[in-house]
Design a protein around this motif. Structure first.
Motif, short mmCIF file in Angstrom:
data_model
loop_
_atom_site.label_atom_id
_atom_site.label_comp_id
_atom_site.label_asym_id
_atom_site.label_seq_id
_atom_site.Cartn_x
_atom_site.Cartn_y
_atom_site.Cartn_z
N ASP A 66 0.85 -1.19 0.00
CA ASP A 66 0.00 0.00 0.00
C ASP A 66 0.89 1.24 0.00
O ASP A 66 1.85 1.32 0.76
CB ASP A 66 -0.89 0.03 1.25
CG ASP A 66 -1.89 -1.12 1.26
OD1 ASP A 66 -2.22 -1.62 0.17
OD2 ASP A 66 -2.32 -1.52 2.37
N PRO B 232 1.88 6.34 4.20
CA PRO B 232 2.98 6.61 5.13
C PRO B 232 3.13 5.47 6.14
O PRO B 232 2.15 4.87 6.55
CB PRO B 232 2.55 7.88 5.86
CG PRO B 232 1.43 8.46 5.08
CD PRO B 232 0.83 7.37 4.28
N GLY B 233 4.36 5.21 6.50
CA GLY B 233 4.59 4.22 7.55
C GLY B 233 4.85 2.81 7.05
O GLY B 233 5.34 1.98 7.79
N SER C 201 8.53 1.93 6.99
CA SER C 201 9.10 1.70 8.31
C SER C 201 8.63 0.37 8.89
O SER C 201 9.33 -0.24 9.68
CB SER C 201 8.82 2.87 9.25
OG SER C 201 7.53 2.81 9.72
N ARG C 202 7.45 -0.09 8.51
CA ARG C 202 7.04 -1.43 8.94
C ARG C 202 7.98 -2.48 8.36
O ARG C 202 8.38 -3.42 9.05
CB ARG C 202 5.61 -1.74 8.46
CG ARG C 202 4.54 -1.01 9.23
CD ARG C 202 3.15 -1.39 8.74
NE ARG C 202 2.22 -0.31 9.02
CZ ARG C 202 1.62 -0.12 10.20
NH1 ARG C 202 1.87 -0.93 11.19
NH2 ARG C 202 0.79 0.90 10.36
N VAL D 104 -0.44 1.94 -4.97
CA VAL D 104 0.45 0.81 -4.74
C VAL D 104 1.90 1.21 -5.02
O VAL D 104 2.18 1.85 -6.03
CB VAL D 104 0.07 -0.40 -5.63
CG1 VAL D 104 1.04 -1.56 -5.44
CG2 VAL D 104 -1.35 -0.84 -5.34
N LYS E 143 2.98 -11.30 6.34
CA LYS E 143 2.08 -11.10 7.47
C LYS E 143 1.74 -9.63 7.68
O LYS E 143 0.72 -9.30 8.27
CB LYS E 143 2.76 -11.67 8.71
CG LYS E 143 1.88 -11.90 9.89
CD LYS E 143 2.63 -12.75 10.91
CE LYS E 143 2.26 -12.40 12.31
NZ LYS E 143 3.02 -13.22 13.28
N LEU E 144 2.61 -8.74 7.20
CA LEU E 144 2.32 -7.30 7.34
C LEU E 144 1.05 -6.99 6.55
O LEU E 144 0.91 -7.38 5.39
CB LEU E 144 3.49 -6.46 6.82
CG LEU E 144 4.80 -6.56 7.60
CD1 LEU E 144 5.88 -5.73 6.91
CD2 LEU E 144 4.61 -6.10 9.04
N ILE E 145 0.15 -6.29 7.21
CA ILE E 145 -1.16 -6.02 6.60
C ILE E 145 -0.99 -5.23 5.29
O ILE E 145 -1.73 -5.43 4.35
CB ILE E 145 -2.05 -5.22 7.59
CG1 ILE E 145 -2.08 -5.90 8.95
CG2 ILE E 145 -3.43 -4.96 7.01
CD1 ILE E 145 -3.04 -6.99 9.17
N ASN E 146 0.00 -4.35 5.22
CA ASN E 146 0.15 -3.50 4.03
C ASN E 146 0.91 -4.14 2.88
O ASN E 146 1.07 -3.53 1.83
CB ASN E 146 0.84 -2.19 4.40
CG ASN E 146 0.07 -1.39 5.42
OD1 ASN E 146 0.53 -1.16 6.52
ND2 ASN E 146 -1.14 -0.97 5.05
N VAL E 147 1.40 -5.36 3.07
CA VAL E 147 2.10 -6.04 1.96
C VAL E 147 1.08 -6.88 1.20
O VAL E 147 0.46 -7.79 1.74
CB VAL E 147 3.25 -6.92 2.49
CG1 VAL E 147 3.84 -7.75 1.37
CG2 VAL E 147 4.33 -6.04 3.12
N ASN E 148 0.89 -6.51 -0.08
CA ASN E 148 -0.16 -7.18 -0.86
C ASN E 148 0.33 -8.41 -1.58
O ASN E 148 -0.39 -9.37 -1.76
CB ASN E 148 -0.74 -6.22 -1.89
CG ASN E 148 -1.33 -5.00 -1.22
OD1 ASN E 148 -1.91 -5.11 -0.15
ND2 ASN E 148 -1.16 -3.84 -1.83
#
Lengths: 162, 561
Positions: A13, A16-17, A20-21, A46, A69-74
């Motif tokens: 996604d 921002p952030g 860093s995740r 994206v 597992k990171l929510i923002n990694v598609n």
């Protein structure tokens, strides 16, 4: 097999952030990042992160699972093999005095790279290629005196079938 | 319909059926509190924000619902971090709302500003900073959805003050859709089939269960499966209660302070079926000697847990409930036939371990902490909800209180957070007002969040605190005794306080036992006391927890009493 280099490409996604995740996951779990490259894709929501890491197979498995597992990694792919194209760009500012200006240009020609800035005592050379090509060029230019260098890190795309 | 941010927050909390919040107000959340009092939600005002998170955590573990807390910005937010990390390690579903300075001040080092999203990033399942009021409803719904689904965990939502008074359009409940988040519940049937095949061939199978079985509410199915296939069961600390502690197939807890028979069974096992566990180092001991003869099956909803610490023969990603339902069906169809009967020699070997090396302690003239727990177990008929602090008190609770039901043992397993037990007991008591809730504590741990006694008093929550008071930080002292030649560096706490007087200062009941013959009486008085009570047991000072596997040793090499 141990500590092989891997090019991991992910669609994330564009918010921002997210970087860093990803980076925090690597530092928090003691994984290594050799290079990291991020930019927006055609879809402004994206971004693509291309990351080079060194890890043995079980750690690599963990890295991929943890990233997924990171929510923002598609989407995540290992683009290390020959079924992908990998490229890196560098800009190299090399000392260019009368005695080696011609030599540098010959090298630039052989490596099919470009001079993008010229001064009385320097060239800035733009080079694109795989890591081997970049290292070869850097080694050849070193004796002339590399004043500074900027590398993008690897980006990669999977080849389309056919 | 246009509503303010605070109104939208309340609407979505209502959608999510939230009726309980633990919190502490402050400048940045004053608008939320102003709105909160107009709702049906019960707010419990804690005395420290860490207590709010632990209370929400205890509430979540006892009720199976998502725990919710609300705190202000800056120090309010940073005080939640230990609680959040505790819930993260134990996969407990929480939503933590933190206040934040107004958006135009973010990054300006404003009063009570802190980057809590940055700070909590590595210890939350996910977190959000709300930047537009129009995003608010979606984000809160996502937060609840992420917290409770898949492998549950805490989700933090940071709420800038101006967003709470900005009006935005509110649309009623829309199911959250997150394209990159799709928890995988259904395990692969073919892999499960292989498990059945292995069970048929196995001579010495063991089931090893963890918090995942409790979180997926699959205790019944697990019990059915274990009994049907006659496989003995052991558990990690987090799995206690998922299988009846009084069942003949129960092995007791596994690991560093596990029972002799559980640890020996793992050493001898030829098939280890592990469910909802993550092979923590406190369970495995020396990794390459863990279950050395066993084929290992690992079922877990989180792919990162599988193959992380232990190489696995059959990895299965999926929810324990789905897996156990399928396994029970398969076992029924397949007809395990003679298999359960062929377990005879294995089960008698386990019986032998049980009878030759039971959990034991030496009696002296002093009160033995294990004895206190045994009596507590008897007097509560094993039905109390037990929370613990961390250290010796926690291990003795796990060893000597035989949990027959899930959600009755509430403890900080992964992070090992001292100060967890009292606020968690408060949360559990809120979830189950009519049940007996007991915090088994040490004199060290209880002092880390003792201020929450005031919360218990304010809301008339009759939590009982059993302090195993040895005037030491007992677990560290035990390590110093065993591995540091009795150099008790900074583990002595002999200055008190007087817990009976302290209890009375809070308005609670206070009781003390200094001799073994007073234990039952004090427990009876404390448990039947009308309201919160502290029972101070002056126990044997240098009592240690046994069995003990020294850190890094194989789990079959135990120090015994």
């Amino acid at each position: 097999m141990m500590n092989e280099k891997h090019v991991i490409s992910m669609l994330v996604d564009n918010e921002p952030g997210v970087l860093s995740r990803v980076a925090g996951l690597f530092s928090g779990r003691g994984y290594n990042i050799e290079s990291l490259c991020v930019a927006e894709t055609i879809d402004p929501d994206v971004s693509r992160i291309t990351l080079v890491t060194r890890a043995d197979p079980p750690i690599l498995e963990q890295i991929e699972k943890q990233l997924n597992k990171l929510i923002n990694v598609n989407k995540l792919r290992d683009l290390s093999g020959p079924e992908s194209v990998q490229r890196e760009m560098a800009m190299i500012c090399v000392q260019a005095r009368a005695n080696n200006r011609a030599e540098i240009l010959r090298i630039v020609d052989i490596f099919r790279c470009k001079v993008v800035d010229v001064g009385i005592e320097h060239y800035i050379i733009e080079v694109t290629g795989d890591e081997g090509k970049l290292m070869a060029l850097i080694n050849l230019l070193k004796p002339m005196g590399i004043k500074k260098i900027a590398r993008t890190g690897v980006i990669a795309l999977k080849r389309e079938p056919g | 319909m246009k509503l303010t941010g605070a109104e939208i927050l309340m609407k979505v909390l209502h959608e999510e059926s939230v009726d309980t919040i633990f919190g502490f107000p402050g400048g940045a959340v004053i608008d939320i509190y102003d709105e909160l009092v107009n709702t049906e939600i019960n707010h419990y005002l804690v005395r420290h924000e860490q207590g709010a998170v632990h209370a929400a955590d205890g509430y979540a573990r006892a009720s199976g619902k998502v725990g919710v807390c609300l705190v202000t910005s800056g120090p309010g937010a940073t005080n939640t971090v230990t609680g959040i990390a505790t819930a993260y390690m134990d996969s407990i579903p929480l939503v933590i709302f933190t206040g934040q300075v107004p958006t135009h001040l973010i990054g300006n080092d404003a009063f009570q500003e802190v980057d809590i999203v940055g700070i909590s990033r590595p210890c939350t399942k996910h977190n959000y900073l709300v930047k537009r009021a129009s995003d608010l409803a979606r984000i809160i719904r996502e937060a609840f959805y992420i917290a409770r689904s898949g492998r549950p965990g805490p989700v933090l939502v940071d709420l800038p003050k101006d967003i709470m008074i900005t009006k935005a359009t509110y649309q009623t409940a829309v199911k959250p859709k997150i394209k990159s988040y799709r928890p995988h519940y259904e395990p692969n049937k073919r892999q499960l089939g292989k498990v059945i095949d292995l069970i048929k061939k196995a001579k010495r199978p063991v089931l090893f269960i963890g918090g995942g079985v409790i979180l997926s509410k699959s205790s019944k199915d697990l019990t059915e499966f274990a009994r049907r296939s006659q496989i003995p069961v052991t558990a990690s600390l987090m799995g206690m209660g998922a299988f009846p502690g009084t069942d003949p197939l129960w092995l007791g807890m596994l690991g560093m302070h596990g029972t002799y028979r559980a640890n020996m069974a793992i050493g001898a096992s030829d098939l280890l079926i592990s469910m909802g566990v993550r092979f923590d180092d406190r369970v495995t001991g020396k990794l390459d000697t863990f279950a050395p003869k066993a084929k290992i099956v690992h079922i877990d909803i989180d792919p990162t847990s599988i193959q992380k610490n232990i190489p696995v023969t059959i990895p299965i990603v999926g929810d324990c409930l789905h897996a156990l339902k399928s396994l029970n069906e398969m076992a029924e169809k397949n007809n395990l036939g003679d298999v359960p009967r062929s377990r005879k020699s294995w089960l008698s070997q386990i019986d032998e371990w049980r009878s030759t090396r039971p959990l034991a302690y030496k009696t002296t003239k002093a009160i033995k902490p294990q004895f206190v727990i045994e009596k507590l177990y008897e007097l509560t008929e094993g039905k109390a909800i037990i929370t613990t602090e961390v250290g010796q008190n926690q291990m003795w609770a796990a060893q000597y209180y035989h949990f027959d039901k899930p959600d009755h043992f509430i403890t900080s397993g992964g992070l090992g957070t001292m100060g967890f037990g009292l606020p968690a007991a408060i949360g559990a008591q809120v979830a189950h007002p009519d049940q007996t809730v007991v915090d088994i504590a040490g004199d060290g741990s209880i002092q880390m969040n003792i201020q929450e006694m005031a919360t218990a008093m304010q809301y008339c929550l009759p939590v009982k605190v059993v302090i195993l008071n040895n005037q030491y930080l007992g677990m560290v002292r035990q390590w110093q005794e065993l591995f540091y030649e009795k150099r008790y560096a900074c583990t002595c706490m002999k200055s008190g306080p007087d817990f009976v007087k302290l209890a009375k200062a809070y308005g609670a009941g206070g009781f003390r036992a200094t001799r073994p013959d007073q234990v039952v009486d004090v427990l009876k008085k404390g448990l039947s006391y009308d309201g919160a009570a502290i029972m101070d047991f002056r126990v044997e000072k240098e009592e240690s927890v046994y069995p003990m596997v020294p850190a890094g040793a194989p789990i079959t090499e135990m120090l015994l009493v």
